[in-house]
Write a protein that holds these residues in place. Structure first.
Motif, PDB file in Angstrom:
ATOM      1  N   LEU A   1       0.834  -1.210   0.000  1.00  0.00           N
ATOM      2  CA  LEU A   1       0.000   0.000   0.000  1.00  0.00           C
ATOM      3  C   LEU A   1       0.860   1.247   0.000  1.00  0.00           C
ATOM      4  CD1 LEU A   1      -2.963  -0.858   2.378  1.00  0.00           C
ATOM      5  CD2 LEU A   1      -2.727  -1.129  -0.073  1.00  0.00           C
TER       6      LEU A   1
ATOM      7  N   PRO B   1      -0.041 -11.835   9.299  1.00  0.00           N
ATOM      8  CA  PRO B   1       1.062 -11.225  10.066  1.00  0.00           C
ATOM      9  C   PRO B   1       1.464 -12.029  11.297  1.00  0.00           C
ATOM     10  CG  PRO B   1      -1.002 -10.029  10.411  1.00  0.00           C
ATOM     11  CD  PRO B   1      -1.254 -11.012   9.316  1.00  0.00           C
TER      12      PRO B   1
ATOM     13  N   ALA C   1      -8.818 -10.521  16.055  1.00  0.00           N
ATOM     14  CA  ALA C   1      -7.544 -10.274  15.364  1.00  0.00           C
ATOM     15  C   ALA C   1      -6.831 -11.612  15.257  1.00  0.00           C
ATOM     16  CB  ALA C   1      -6.683  -9.277  16.133  1.00  0.00           C
TER      17      ALA C   1
ATOM     18  N   LEU D   1      -7.645  -2.209  -6.383  1.00  0.00           N
ATOM     19  CA  LEU D   1      -7.362  -3.551  -5.855  1.00  0.00           C
ATOM     20  C   LEU D   1      -7.302  -4.541  -7.022  1.00  0.00           C
ATOM     21  CD1 LEU D   1      -7.177  -4.835  -2.949  1.00  0.00           C
ATOM     22  CD2 LEU D   1      -9.617  -5.324  -3.157  1.00  0.00           C
TER      23      LEU D   1
HETATM   24  P1  NAD Z   1      -4.166  -8.559   3.405  1.00  0.00           P
HETATM   25  O1  NAD Z   1      -4.419  -7.502   4.400  1.00  0.00           O
HETATM   26  O2  NAD Z   1      -3.235  -9.662   3.802  1.00  0.00           O
HETATM   27  O3  NAD Z   1      -3.665  -7.877   2.058  1.00  0.00           O
HETATM   28  C1  NAD Z   1      -3.363  -8.689   0.937  1.00  0.00           C
HETATM   29  C2  NAD Z   1      -2.621  -7.892  -0.115  1.00  0.00           C
HETATM   30  O4  NAD Z   1      -3.510  -6.930  -0.684  1.00  0.00           O
HETATM   31  C3  NAD Z   1      -1.437  -7.086   0.414  1.00  0.00           C
HETATM   32  O5  NAD Z   1      -0.339  -7.381  -0.393  1.00  0.00           O
HETATM   33  C4  NAD Z   1      -1.843  -5.634   0.259  1.00  0.00           C
HETATM   34  O6  NAD Z   1      -0.773  -4.800  -0.049  1.00  0.00           O
HETATM   35  C5  NAD Z   1      -2.829  -5.713  -0.879  1.00  0.00           C
HETATM   36  N1  NAD Z   1      -3.833  -4.642  -0.863  1.00  0.00           N
HETATM   37  C6  NAD Z   1      -4.689  -4.357   0.134  1.00  0.00           C
HETATM   38  N2  NAD Z   1      -5.487  -3.338  -0.218  1.00  0.00           N
HETATM   39  C7  NAD Z   1      -5.115  -2.958  -1.448  1.00  0.00           C
HETATM   40  C8  NAD Z   1      -5.572  -1.952  -2.363  1.00  0.00           C
HETATM   41  N3  NAD Z   1      -6.616  -1.180  -2.061  1.00  0.00           N
HETATM   42  N4  NAD Z   1      -4.948  -1.835  -3.547  1.00  0.00           N
HETATM   43  C9  NAD Z   1      -3.942  -2.665  -3.888  1.00  0.00           C
HETATM   44  N5  NAD Z   1      -3.473  -3.642  -3.067  1.00  0.00           N
HETATM   45  C10 NAD Z   1      -4.054  -3.783  -1.867  1.00  0.00           C
HETATM   46  O7  NAD Z   1      -5.537  -9.264   2.917  1.00  0.00           O
HETATM   47  P2  NAD Z   1      -6.961  -9.481   3.582  1.00  0.00           P
HETATM   48  O8  NAD Z   1      -7.551 -10.640   2.908  1.00  0.00           O
HETATM   49  O9  NAD Z   1      -7.724  -8.228   3.643  1.00  0.00           O
HETATM   50  O10 NAD Z   1      -6.632  -9.889   5.105  1.00  0.00           O
HETATM   51  C11 NAD Z   1      -6.272 -11.198   5.442  1.00  0.00           C
HETATM   52  C12 NAD Z   1      -5.924 -11.273   6.918  1.00  0.00           C
HETATM   53  O11 NAD Z   1      -7.068 -10.909   7.700  1.00  0.00           O
HETATM   54  C13 NAD Z   1      -5.544 -12.668   7.351  1.00  0.00           C
HETATM   55  O12 NAD Z   1      -4.477 -12.629   8.274  1.00  0.00           O
HETATM   56  C14 NAD Z   1      -6.813 -13.179   8.006  1.00  0.00           C
HETATM   57  O13 NAD Z   1      -6.579 -14.207   8.952  1.00  0.00           O
HETATM   58  C15 NAD Z   1      -7.330 -11.927   8.645  1.00  0.00           C
HETATM   59  N6  NAD Z   1      -8.780 -11.925   8.932  1.00  0.00           N
HETATM   60  C16 NAD Z   1      -9.200 -11.209   9.992  1.00  0.00           C
HETATM   61  C17 NAD Z   1     -10.551 -11.142  10.315  1.00  0.00           C
HETATM   62  C18 NAD Z   1     -11.014 -10.365  11.483  1.00  0.00           C
HETATM   63  O14 NAD Z   1     -12.187 -10.384  11.834  1.00  0.00           O
HETATM   64  N7  NAD Z   1     -10.140  -9.640  12.145  1.00  0.00           N
HETATM   65  C19 NAD Z   1     -11.483 -11.808   9.513  1.00  0.00           C
HETATM   66  C20 NAD Z   1     -11.029 -12.523   8.417  1.00  0.00           C
HETATM   67  C21 NAD Z   1      -9.668 -12.566   8.118  1.00  0.00           C
END
Ligand code: NAD
Length: 385
Positions: free
Chosen positions: A42, A72, A150, A182
């Motif tokens: 990002l 992470p 988390a 995205l």
């Molecule tokens: P992520 O946060 O891991 O991001 C994935 C990739 O997307 C990264 O490389 C990032 O740079 C890219 N990216 C993000 N936004 C972007 C944008 N607008 N433009 C271009 N690239 C972009 O992916 P995710 O799927 O959102 O999160 C996964 C994590 O969340 C996992 O660790 C999972 O276990 C966790 N999770 C948490 C909850 C919760 O309730 N807290 C629920 C489900 C999953």
């Protein structure tokens, strides 16, 4: 009516373009010194620039921690906490996908509470104060901005969760403009993740499965089902992006109060051991777990089939749940996602170990409509392989 409790983020602002006015919205919540938690991707595309400038224009000091990796680790969390301590921050801003938001949540907790991390894992165990916290999602997937959850990766590549209302932020800001760029494969994976949240929340065996969560899950499926293909294939389509971001948040509110189950439990070893993105891990297991659940959940799945796929309203009830699962398979294929565990490089001989690992996710497995034994988990992995 069965008693239930429902918790969500206190303030939610939904407005395209809002991140550019972040100082105005988030400044008063966060105080004078802000720790911004984000990821290097990002930062590279400059998505943090306007929010940081806006905070600085509002007089805030911003320390940027941009080292969050997908799924992470605890080491990354500790590095973020150290950066926050060194700068004496007054509040934490998470900007990114679920990975950045989850690190921001636990960093805000660790900076405000003296509870050791070891004592916080699990449901309802996190204690103490946390620093003020604002979350700004840049993927339409996890719904982390409205969940008390988390997820971090601990030693041995196990994904472990903290679930506590303390982690709900003070403010969530949903700005769909942040998601316009995205990439298609991340849009697809995160969008399916949100659909899985809605499906598992709706069918959850949790004693707190409740009418609000079911209502939110159905609306989420309507929004996500109607817009996911446009968002993947025409990323610049703002109405589709807005619908996806809202749908993902509604699904997050649903599962935050009626928690997810075996799809997630079986997806975690795929992400933890093989570093497959979270949404893709869910997509690879989704229809196999739903088929396994059919003896216990066919009527439930039939009830939401037409929300995601309006064409299924005409399919007669016996058979509608199977048609729903087939439509999900079809959707995943049309989105261009890998469909089998072997397509993402998972070796056959790893499946037994993954089944053993999945059984550690008792927190999630208890919510599955049908009990899953280790032997069941292995046969689901074999089907998915
Ligand atoms: P992520 O946060 O891991 O991001 C994935 C990739 O997307 C990264 O490389 C990032 O740079 C890219 N990216 C993000 N936004 C972007 C944008 N607008 N433009 C271009 N690239 C972009 O992916 P995710 O799927 O959102 O999160 C996964 C994590 O969340 C996992 O660790 C999972 O276990 C966790 N999770 C948490 C909850 C919760 O309730 N807290 C629920 C489900 C999953």
């Amino acid at each position: 009516m069965t008693a239930f409790a429902f918790h969500t983020t206190r303030s939610i602002l939904v407005r395209s373009g809002a991140a550019a006015d972040l100082g105005q919205h988030a400044g008063p919540v966060l105080g004078p010194r802000v720790l911004l938690v984000t990821d290097p991707g990002l930062r590279r595309i400059g998505l943090d620039r306007a929010p940081v400038q806006s905070l600085q224009a509002a007089g805030q000091d911003v320390t940027v921690f941009d080292r969050v990796e997908p799924d992470p680790s605890v080491a990354t969390l500790e590095a973020a906490v150290a950066a926050g301590r060194a700068a004496g921050v007054s509040g934490v801003l998470g900007l990114g996908g679920g990975s950045s938001l989850d690190v921001a949540k636990v960093a805000a907790l660790r900076l405000g509470s003296d509870q050791p991390l070891d004592q916080a894992w699990g449901v309802g165990r996190a204690r103490g104060k946390r620093l003020p916290l604002v979350l700004v999602p840049t993927t339409a997937g996890t719904g982390s901005e409205v969940t008390p959850v988390a997820i971090l990766t601990v030693e041995g590549d196990e994904k472990r969760g903290i679930s506590s209302d303390i982690l709900l932020p003070d403010l969530a800001i949903l700005d769909a403009d942040l998601t316009l760029g995205l990439p298609p494969e991340i849009t697809a994976a995160t969008g399916i993740d949100a659909m899985v949240h809605a499906i598992e929340a709706y069918a959850s065996a949790s004693p707190n499965n409740n009418p609000l969560s079911r209502m939110l899950a159905r609306e989420a499926l309507r929004l996500l089902g109607a817009h996911i293909e446009t968002a993947v294939h025409h990323g610049g389509d703002r109405p589709a992006r807005e619908a996806m971001l809202l749908g993902a948040m509604l699904a997050g509110q649903a599962f935050a109060n009626s928690p997810v189950a075996a799809v997630h439990a079986l997806a975690y070893p795929v992400g933890g051991l093989f570093h497959i993105p979270h949404g893709l891990s869910n997509a690879l297991l989704l229809t196999h777990v739903l088929r396994f659940n059919l003896p216990a959940a066919a009527a439930t799945y039939a009830g939401i089939a037409a929300d995601a796929f309006p064409g299924l309203a005409a399919t007669p009830e016996p058979g509608r749940a199977e048609a729903f699962i087939a439509a999900l398979d079809d959707l995943i294929r049309r989105l261009g996602m890998p469909q089998r565990l072997r397509d993402v490089g998972i070796p056959h001989q790893a499946l037994a170990g993954m089944a053993a690992e999945a059984m550690k996710q008792e927190r999630l497995l208890v919510n599955n409509p049908r009990r899953v034994t280790e032997a069941d988990a292995l046969s689901i992995y074999l089907e998915a392989w």
